[in-house]
Design a protein around this motif. Structure first.
Motif, PDB file in Angstrom:
ATOM      1  N   VAL A 117       0.769  -1.340   0.025  1.00 22.84           N
ATOM      2  CA  VAL A 117      -0.114   0.017  -0.037  1.00 22.84           C
ATOM      3  C   VAL A 117       1.001   1.430   0.046  1.00 22.84           C
ATOM      4  CG1 VAL A 117      -1.632   1.372   1.320  1.00 22.84           C
ATOM      5  CG2 VAL A 117      -2.140  -1.075   1.041  1.00 22.84           C
ATOM      6  N   VAL A 138      -3.553   4.009   8.173  1.00 25.16           N
ATOM      7  CA  VAL A 138      -3.759   2.756   7.514  1.00 25.16           C
ATOM      8  C   VAL A 138      -3.645   1.726   8.725  1.00 25.16           C
ATOM      9  CG1 VAL A 138      -2.699   0.982   6.132  1.00 25.16           C
ATOM     10  CG2 VAL A 138      -2.633   3.434   5.383  1.00 25.16           C
ATOM     11  N   TYR A 167      -7.923   3.850   6.007  1.00 23.50           N
ATOM     12  CA  TYR A 167      -7.766   2.660   5.130  1.00 23.50           C
ATOM     13  C   TYR A 167      -7.701   1.415   6.080  1.00 23.50           C
ATOM     14  CZ  TYR A 167      -6.592   6.492   1.972  1.00 23.50           C
ATOM     15  OH  TYR A 167      -6.504   7.662   1.136  1.00 23.50           O
ATOM     16  N   LEU A 195      -5.845   0.563  -2.990  1.00 22.77           N
ATOM     17  CA  LEU A 195      -5.558   1.467  -1.761  1.00 22.77           C
ATOM     18  C   LEU A 195      -4.426   2.465  -2.229  1.00 22.77           C
ATOM     19  CD1 LEU A 195      -6.629  -0.166   1.377  1.00 22.77           C
ATOM     20  CD2 LEU A 195      -8.071   1.016  -0.114  1.00 22.77           C
TER      21      LEU A 195
END
Length: 148
Positions: free
Chosen positions: A14, A58, A93, A136
């Motif tokens: 990510v 995240v 996220y 993402l």
């Protein structure tokens, strides 16, 4: 908890090419609600301050026994100590990893979405595999480019 496990690998996908500061709950001591620290420093406020400074959060969750790790659950419980934390507008996220996380995904996602609603953060999406991690990443990278 394996700090270099599948959840960390997915997070690296990510964040590929982006600046980020990882926070691994296994490396911090965060008291349970009502727990005496027995002389250990409670790191909750330090971790919370790092979240306050971030634009994007995240949350990587390894699934153990059909649920989130105890480390994350303890941290979420402690949000009761930070009801006035300035988190509004943060983008959140979610990464969920485990041998068979499918039964845990609805529960974990519900908890994180509830946390986002309570603190006026924006839930951006979930990744459980490399393909979803790329999506993402693209969301985060496009946001970075727009801000330049």
């Amino acid at each position: 908890m394996n700090v270099d496990g599948n959840t960390a690998r997915l997070a690296k996908e990510v964040f590929q090419g982006l600046d980020y500061i990882p926070i691994n709950f296994a490396e911090h001591h965060i008291n349970q609600i009502g727990q005496d620290s027995d002389g250990k420093q409670d790191d909750f406020q330090n971790v919370m301050e790092q979240l306050i400074m971030a634009d994007d959060i995240v949350i990587g969750i390894p699934v153990y026994w059909s649920s989130m790790s105890g480390y994350l659950k303890t941290f979420i419980d402690r949000f009761a100590d930070a009801l006035d934390a300035p988190l509004a507008g943060k983008r959140v996220y979610l990464l969920i990893q485990g041998t068979a996380p499918d039964d845990a995904i609805p529960y974990i996602t519900n908890v994180i979405k509830h946390l986002c609603r309570r603190f006026h953060m924006n839930y951006m999406g979930l990744a459980t595999n490399s393909k979803e991690a790329t999506k993402l990443h693209n969301l985060m990278d496009n946001k970075e480019e727009k801000g330049r």
